[in-house]
Design a protein around this motif. Structure first.
Motif, PDB file in Angstrom:
ATOM      1  N   GLN A  46     -99.925  74.412 -38.057  1.00 13.55           N
ATOM      2  CA  GLN A  46    -100.394  73.547 -37.345  1.00 13.55           C
ATOM      3  C   GLN A  46    -101.724  72.438 -37.754  1.00 13.55           C
ATOM      4  N   GLU A  47    -102.100  73.057 -38.913  1.00 13.24           N
ATOM      5  CA  GLU A  47    -103.276  72.024 -39.357  1.00 13.24           C
ATOM      6  C   GLU A  47    -102.363  70.977 -40.175  1.00 13.24           C
ATOM      7  N   THR A  48    -101.262  71.363 -40.805  1.00 18.11           N
ATOM      8  CA  THR A  48    -100.586  70.073 -41.715  1.00 18.11           C
ATOM      9  C   THR A  48    -100.021  69.236 -40.697  1.00 18.11           C
ATOM     10  N   TYR A  49     -99.367  69.568 -39.342  1.00 16.65           N
ATOM     11  CA  TYR A  49     -99.224  68.805 -38.542  1.00 16.65           C
ATOM     12  C   TYR A  49    -100.288  67.636 -38.063  1.00 16.65           C
ATOM     13  N   ALA A  50    -101.512  68.352 -37.839  1.00 19.04           N
ATOM     14  CA  ALA A  50    -102.572  67.523 -37.436  1.00 19.04           C
ATOM     15  C   ALA A  50    -102.902  66.741 -38.184  1.00 19.04           C
ATOM     16  N   ARG A  51    -102.969  66.999 -39.493  1.00 18.25           N
ATOM     17  CA  ARG A  51    -103.258  65.857 -40.395  1.00 18.25           C
ATOM     18  C   ARG A  51    -102.201  64.487 -40.406  1.00 18.25           C
ATOM     19  N   TRP A  52    -101.043  65.210 -40.140  1.00 14.55           N
ATOM     20  CA  TRP A  52     -99.846  63.821 -40.195  1.00 14.55           C
ATOM     21  C   TRP A  52    -100.250  63.027 -38.886  1.00 14.55           C
ATOM     22  N   TYR A  53    -100.318  63.616 -37.814  1.00 14.06           N
ATOM     23  CA  TYR A  53    -100.875  63.006 -36.763  1.00 14.06           C
ATOM     24  C   TYR A  53    -102.026  62.017 -36.576  1.00 14.06           C
ATOM     25  N   ALA A  54    -102.947  62.588 -37.652  1.00 13.51           N
ATOM     26  CA  ALA A  54    -104.284  61.799 -37.708  1.00 13.51           C
ATOM     27  C   ALA A  54    -104.201  60.503 -38.446  1.00 13.51           C
ATOM     28  N   MET A  55    -102.818  60.429 -39.000  1.00 13.75           N
ATOM     29  CA  MET A  55    -102.658  59.010 -39.707  1.00 13.75           C
ATOM     30  C   MET A  55    -101.989  58.068 -38.906  1.00 13.75           C
ATOM     31  N   SER A  56    -102.315  56.741 -38.975  1.00 14.09           N
ATOM     32  CA  SER A  56    -101.784  55.559 -38.226  1.00 14.09           C
ATOM     33  C   SER A  56    -100.491  55.541 -38.610  1.00 14.09           C
ATOM     34  N   PRO A  57     -99.624  54.850 -37.528  1.00 12.67           N
ATOM     35  CA  PRO A  57     -98.294  54.524 -37.679  1.00 12.67           C
ATOM     36  C   PRO A  57     -98.107  54.046 -38.875  1.00 12.67           C
ATOM     37  N   SER A  58     -98.728  52.971 -39.398  1.00 14.81           N
ATOM     38  CA  SER A  58     -98.362  52.331 -40.518  1.00 14.81           C
ATOM     39  C   SER A  58     -98.503  53.191 -41.693  1.00 14.81           C
ATOM     40  N   GLN A  59     -99.420  54.058 -41.849  1.00 12.62           N
ATOM     41  CA  GLN A  59     -99.842  55.191 -42.751  1.00 12.62           C
ATOM     42  C   GLN A  59     -98.509  56.211 -42.788  1.00 12.62           C
ATOM     43  N   GLN A  60     -97.867  56.390 -41.764  1.00 12.37           N
ATOM     44  CA  GLN A  60     -96.971  57.301 -41.716  1.00 12.37           C
ATOM     45  C   GLN A  60     -95.564  56.780 -42.064  1.00 12.37           C
ATOM     46  N   ALA A  61     -95.458  55.330 -41.790  1.00 12.95           N
ATOM     47  CA  ALA A  61     -94.260  54.810 -42.310  1.00 12.95           C
ATOM     48  C   ALA A  61     -94.082  54.502 -43.539  1.00 12.95           C
ATOM     49  N   ALA A  62     -95.503  54.365 -44.117  1.00 11.02           N
ATOM     50  CA  ALA A  62     -95.461  54.501 -45.818  1.00 11.02           C
ATOM     51  C   ALA A  62     -95.101  55.701 -46.647  1.00 11.02           C
ATOM     52  N   VAL A  63     -95.064  56.697 -45.958  1.00 13.86           N
ATOM     53  CA  VAL A  63     -94.590  57.872 -46.332  1.00 13.86           C
ATOM     54  C   VAL A  63     -93.103  57.954 -46.815  1.00 13.86           C
ATOM     55  N   ALA A  64     -92.779  57.774 -48.060  1.00 16.28           N
ATOM     56  CA  ALA A  64     -91.256  57.989 -48.423  1.00 16.28           C
ATOM     57  C   ALA A  64     -90.405  59.167 -47.787  1.00 16.28           C
ATOM     58  N   SER A  65     -91.140  60.249 -47.922  1.00 21.81           N
ATOM     59  CA  SER A  65     -90.320  61.420 -47.606  1.00 21.81           C
ATOM     60  C   SER A  65     -91.438  62.267 -46.734  1.00 21.81           C
ATOM     61  N   PRO A  66     -91.339  62.170 -45.532  1.00 16.71           N
ATOM     62  CA  PRO A  66     -92.056  62.989 -44.697  1.00 16.71           C
ATOM     63  C   PRO A  66     -92.135  64.609 -44.913  1.00 16.71           C
ATOM     64  N   GLY A  67     -90.869  65.046 -45.192  1.00 15.31           N
ATOM     65  CA  GLY A  67     -90.830  66.414 -45.528  1.00 15.31           C
ATOM     66  C   GLY A  67     -91.439  67.148 -46.755  1.00 15.31           C
ATOM     67  N   GLY A  68     -91.347  65.915 -47.742  1.00 15.82           N
ATOM     68  CA  GLY A  68     -92.323  66.139 -49.186  1.00 15.82           C
ATOM     69  C   GLY A  68     -93.756  66.132 -48.757  1.00 15.82           C
ATOM     70  N   TRP A  69     -94.294  65.104 -47.964  1.00 12.84           N
ATOM     71  CA  TRP A  69     -95.649  65.121 -47.661  1.00 12.84           C
ATOM     72  C   TRP A  69     -96.096  66.188 -46.909  1.00 12.84           C
ATOM     73  N   LEU A  70     -95.268  66.689 -46.020  1.00 12.75           N
ATOM     74  CA  LEU A  70     -95.750  68.167 -45.145  1.00 12.75           C
ATOM     75  C   LEU A  70     -95.836  69.135 -46.042  1.00 12.75           C
ATOM     76  N   THR A  71     -94.767  69.332 -46.982  1.00 13.20           N
ATOM     77  CA  THR A  71     -94.831  70.556 -48.014  1.00 13.20           C
ATOM     78  C   THR A  71     -95.923  70.500 -48.822  1.00 13.20           C
TER      79      THR A  71
END
Length: 311
Positions: A46-71
């Motif tokens: 839950q905390e991991t996803y909270a940190r993902w959604y705390a980022m702006s859309p542009s920051q999320q889009a800049a993540v090459a591998s969302p799965g790797g970032w979440l891990t």
């Protein structure tokens, strides 16, 4: 999760929902093995996803591998939780046992993984979630545990493990190697599932009959029984050692008419569940080798049994 994984509380749509939300159960798998607690694993995710959604859309889009970032984020949170858990568990009342995973059905229906259960609805039940395996992991340092789980269980390369643990790849290789030696040293010859189920069933029958001799015959002479009540219910503060002492302990325990014992899968292995008036009050996990029970873990702490009561 308290927020929708595809539509966060601020209303922004996730630009890559499947790449992000599809990782949730894998992250819970990973965090549970690292922490030995389903509740803590869910909090980490839950905390991991909270940190993902705390980022702006542009920051999320800049993540090459969302799965790797979440891990990476989940692994680092787990590392922090493990470090603080050592302090918390020093204050824990009695013995601490990993939280048992809830099972869907009784034996023999739950005796084998026949593929009928949706793997997306449960944590994969293999050796790496057995109680014996988790107890050995508990004796490791936080860095050892995280490095071993990431590399040996989930097959992450050491370069990625190093980024999570904050060590060099070579150091992480040494951590995983040290952890692997602990696992190998503790691993008994694995008996077939049906054979282990038979031993558990015979233990249940001998306990119900208060047959001390039969219980002794099913226990390794140097067997150990551990109870985890967490200070919330009555449980022995120290392990019971030796086949005869354990046999007499169980034979002397009262099994009131309203209490029933059922054979269930506990962390992928044959185990027992005790219910009082239909409510789960204890879960028993077993370590079995050569037709003898080497260790018994009894989880009685109501906080650790919540998933069993709602399943």
């Amino acid at each position: 999760m308290t927020t929708s994984p595809t539509v966060p509380e601020d209303g922004r749509l996730d630009p890559m929902p499947s790449a992000v939300t599809g990782e949730r159960r894998r992250l819970i798998n990973l965090a549970y093995r690292m922490l030995g607690s389903l509740a803590e694993a869910e909090d980490v995710v839950q905390e991991t996803y909270a940190r993902w959604y705390a980022m702006s859309p542009s920051q999320q889009a800049a993540v090459a591998s969302p799965g790797g970032w979440l891990t990476k984020v989940a692994g680092r949170i787990c590392l922090d939780v493990l470090r603080s858990a050592r302090v918390r568990r020093e204050r824990y009342v009695g013995e601490w046992v990993p939280e048992p995973l809830p099972a869907r059905s009784e034996w023999p229906a739950g005796a084998t993984d026949d593929g009928t259960a949706d793997p997306a609805d449960r944590i994969t039940l293999d050796e790496s979630v057995s109680m014996a395996f988790l107890v050995v992991l508990e004796a490791m340092t936080p860095a050892e545990r995280v490095a071993f789980v990431l590399h040996d269980v989930f097959r992450y390369p050491f370069a990625e493990v190093a980024d999570i643990v904050g060590r060099t790849p070579a150091a992480c290789r040494q951590l995983a190697s040290s952890a692997r030696r602990r696992i190998d040293a503790s691993r008994p010859p694995l008996s077939p599932t049906a054979q282990r189920a038979r031993v558990v069933r015979e233990f249940k029958q001998a306990w119900e009959a208060k047959d001390i001799d039969a219980l002794i015959g099913l226990l390794d002479p140097e067997a150990t029984a551990v109870g985890d009540g967490g200070g919330r219910v009555t449980a022995l503060l120290h392990p019971v050692e030796g086949a005869e002492r354990i046999a007499r302990f169980f034979a002397d325990r009262t099994l009131p008419g309203r209490l029933t014992l059922r054979e269930y899968t506990v962390n992928g292995q044959p185990g027992l569940v005790a219910r009082l008036d239909g409510v789960v009050v204890a879960v028993y996990a077993f370590d079995i080798a050569d037709d003898r029970i080497r260790r018994i873990w009894a989880v009685l702490n109501p906080e650790k049994l919540r998933p069993w009561k709602t399943g």
